[in-house]
Design an enzyme around this catalytic site. Structure first.
Site, short mmCIF file in Angstrom:
data_model
loop_
_atom_site.label_atom_id
_atom_site.label_comp_id
_atom_site.label_asym_id
_atom_site.label_seq_id
_atom_site.Cartn_x
_atom_site.Cartn_y
_atom_site.Cartn_z
N ASP A 34 -3.91 -27.31 -25.00
CA ASP A 34 -2.90 -26.35 -25.44
C ASP A 34 -3.39 -25.54 -26.63
O ASP A 34 -3.40 -26.04 -27.76
CB ASP A 34 -1.62 -27.12 -25.81
N ASP A 218 -2.05 -18.63 -25.14
CA ASP A 218 -1.52 -19.98 -25.14
C ASP A 218 -1.72 -20.67 -23.80
O ASP A 218 -0.94 -20.46 -22.86
CB ASP A 218 -0.03 -19.94 -25.50
C1 DD4 Z 1 6.51 -31.46 -20.59
C2 DD4 Z 1 5.79 -30.39 -21.41
C3 DD4 Z 1 6.52 -29.49 -22.19
C4 DD4 Z 1 5.87 -28.52 -22.94
C5 DD4 Z 1 4.49 -28.46 -22.92
C6 DD4 Z 1 3.78 -27.44 -23.69
N1 DD4 Z 1 2.50 -27.53 -24.02
O1 DD4 Z 1 2.17 -26.43 -24.68
C7 DD4 Z 1 3.27 -25.65 -24.71
C8 DD4 Z 1 3.22 -24.27 -25.28
C9 DD4 Z 1 4.48 -23.87 -25.98
C10 DD4 Z 1 4.16 -23.93 -27.42
O2 DD4 Z 1 5.01 -24.83 -28.01
C11 DD4 Z 1 2.74 -24.38 -27.56
N2 DD4 Z 1 2.13 -24.16 -26.25
N3 DD4 Z 1 4.30 -26.25 -24.11
C12 DD4 Z 1 3.76 -29.34 -22.15
C13 DD4 Z 1 4.42 -30.30 -21.41
F1 DD4 Z 1 3.75 -31.18 -20.66
#
Ligand code: DD4
Length: 326
Positions: A34, A218
Site C-alpha cells: 500500500d 495509491d
Molecule cells: C480490508 C481492507 C480495507 C482497506 C485496505 C486499504 N489498503 O490501503 C488502502 C488505501 C486507502 C488509504 O487509507 C491508504 N491506501 N485501503 C485494505 C484492505 F485489505
C-alpha cells in the site's frame, strides 16, 4: 542488493498481494502493498481466534529472532473506514530476497470486520513516508525505508497488471517492463503520501484539458477518484450511465463501450484503456465504474485501475515519481 516480488490480484483486481516472510523460522504471508500508508502490520496470534479465521498469522513467541518493541502500539484507519491495532515486535522481514533484520512488525490484536472477511491478505506493507506511520509514542520506519541502505538506488517500481500477476522491484529499474521513456513528476511528501500534480485529463479521443490536479498514487486503493466535474465529463460520454446513491457511485449498462481516460503527467499522456474503467458487475445488467468522484474523500487518488495501465517508479531519494506505458 536488488529484489523482485510477484504481485497477485485478488478478485476484480480489488487488491494486489505479495508474499512476505517474517521471523525465524519464516512464516510467509500474502500482504497488501500500500503506497498510501506507512504501517507494516500482520494478522497475529494475539487476535481473538474468531478474527483470525481464514487467515495465516504471525506468532512472535515462535520466532527466535522476535523482540518486543516495548511500550509501542499502533492503531490505523483506512480510507474505507476499516482499521486495525496492536503492539509491535522487531523481527526479520524478507521481501523479494531482500532481508531487513530489524523491522518493526506491527502485530494485530484487533482488526475490523473488513479485514476478517478479506481473506486475500494477512496484513499490509505500507510504502508511503514515515511521517504517517501510526506507531506511538515513536514512529517506526517502513520496510522500504529500512531496506534502502542495501539498495543501489532508493527506488521501487510497480508493474501491476489487469487480471494477472505483476511485480514490484526494489533498487533498480527494469527497462524490459516498460516501453518508451519514463516521465517524472516531483513529489510533495508533506502529507506523507506519494502526492504530485497531474497536468490534466482527456476523455476518449476528446480534447485534453490542461489543469493541475493534485493526486496521490495509491496501490492500496482499488479505483480512480477524481474531482466531480472531471468524473461527470467522463460519464457524459457513457450512454445509460448514472450516479447511483444505492450503488455508491457511477454505474452503467455492462454492454456500454467505455471511452479511455488520459491523465497528463507533465507532457506524458498516460492512457487508461476504456476496458479498465468497467470495474465490476453491480446488480442486474449494470456495472460499476473504475472512475468515481473524490467528493467526501478530500483528495484525488490514482488507484489500481490507473496504476495497472502504467509502469511506475517510486523514487524516495528525491522524492519523485515516474510513469511509462506498462
Ligand atoms: C480490508 C481492507 C480495507 C482497506 C485496505 C486499504 N489498503 O490501503 C488502502 C488505501 C486507502 C488509504 O487509507 C491508504 N491506501 N485501503 C485494505 C484492505 F485489505
Amino acid at each position: 542488493a536488488q529484489g523482485s516480488v510477484t504481485a497477485s490480484p485478488s478478485q476484480y483486481d480489488g487488491e494486489y498481494d505479495c508474499p512476505v516472510t517474517v521471523g525465524t523460522p519464516g512464516v510467509t504471508l500474502p500482504l497488501d502493498f500500500d503506497t498510501g500508508s506507512s504501517d507494516l502490520w500482520v494478522f497475529s496470534s494475539e487476535l481473538p481466534a474468531s478474527e483470525r479465521s481464514g487467515h495465516a498469522y504471525y506468532t512472535s513467541s515462535s520466532s527466535s529472532t522476535s523482540k518486543l518493541d516495548s511500550g509501542e502500539t499502533w492503531d490505523i484507519s483506512y480510507g474505507d473506514g476499516s482499521g486495525a491495532e496492536g503492539n509491535i515486535y522487531i523481527d526479520k522481514v524478507t521481501i523479494g530476497g531482500i532481508t531487513v533484520t530489524s523491522q518493526a512488525v506491527e502485530a494485530a490484536e484487533s482488526v475490523s470486520s473488513e479485514f476478517v472477511s478479506d481473506t486475500s491478505n494477512d496484513g499490509l506493507v505500507g510504502f508511503a513516508f514515515d511521517s504517517i506511520n501510526t506507531a506511538s509514542p515513536n514512529h517506526v520506519q517502513t520496510w522500504f525505508g529500512n531496506a534502502e541502505a542495501q539498495l543501489a538506488s532508493p527506488v521501487f517500481t510497480a508493474n501491476l497488471k489487469k487480471g494477472k500477476a505483476g511485480n514490484y522491484n526494489f533498487g533498480y529499474i527494469d527497462s524490459s517492463e516498460y516501453t518508451g521513456s519514463i516521465t517524472y513528476a516531483t513529489i510533495n511528501s508533506a502529507n506523507g503520501f506519494w502526492e504530485f500534480s497531474a497536468s490534466g485529463y482527456a476523455v476518449g479521443s476528446g480534447a485534453f484539458s490542461s489543469q493541475s490536479i493534485d493526486v496521490i498514487a495509491d496501490t492500496g486503493t482499488t479505483l480512480i477518484y477524481l474531482p466531480a466535474a472531471i468524473v461527470k465529463a467522463y460519464y457524459a460520454k457513457v450512454s445509460g450511465s448514472s450516479n447511483s446513491a444505492s450503488a455508491g457511485g457511477y454505474i452503467f449498462p455492462c454492454s456500454a463501450t467505455l471511452p479511455s481516460l488520459t491523465i497528463g503527467i507533465g507532457s506524458y499522456k498516460a492512457v487508461v484503456p476504456g476496458t479498465f474503467l468497467n470495474y465490476a458487475p453491480n446488480t442486474g445488467s449494470t456495472c460499476f465504474g473504475g472512475l468515481q468522484s473524490n467528493a467526501g474523500i478530500g483528495l484525488s487518488i490514482l488507484g489500481d485501475v490507473f496504476l495497472k495501465s502504467q509502469f511506475v517508479v517510486f523514487n524516495q531519494g528525491v522524492p519523485k515519481i515516474g510513469f511509462a506505458p506498462g
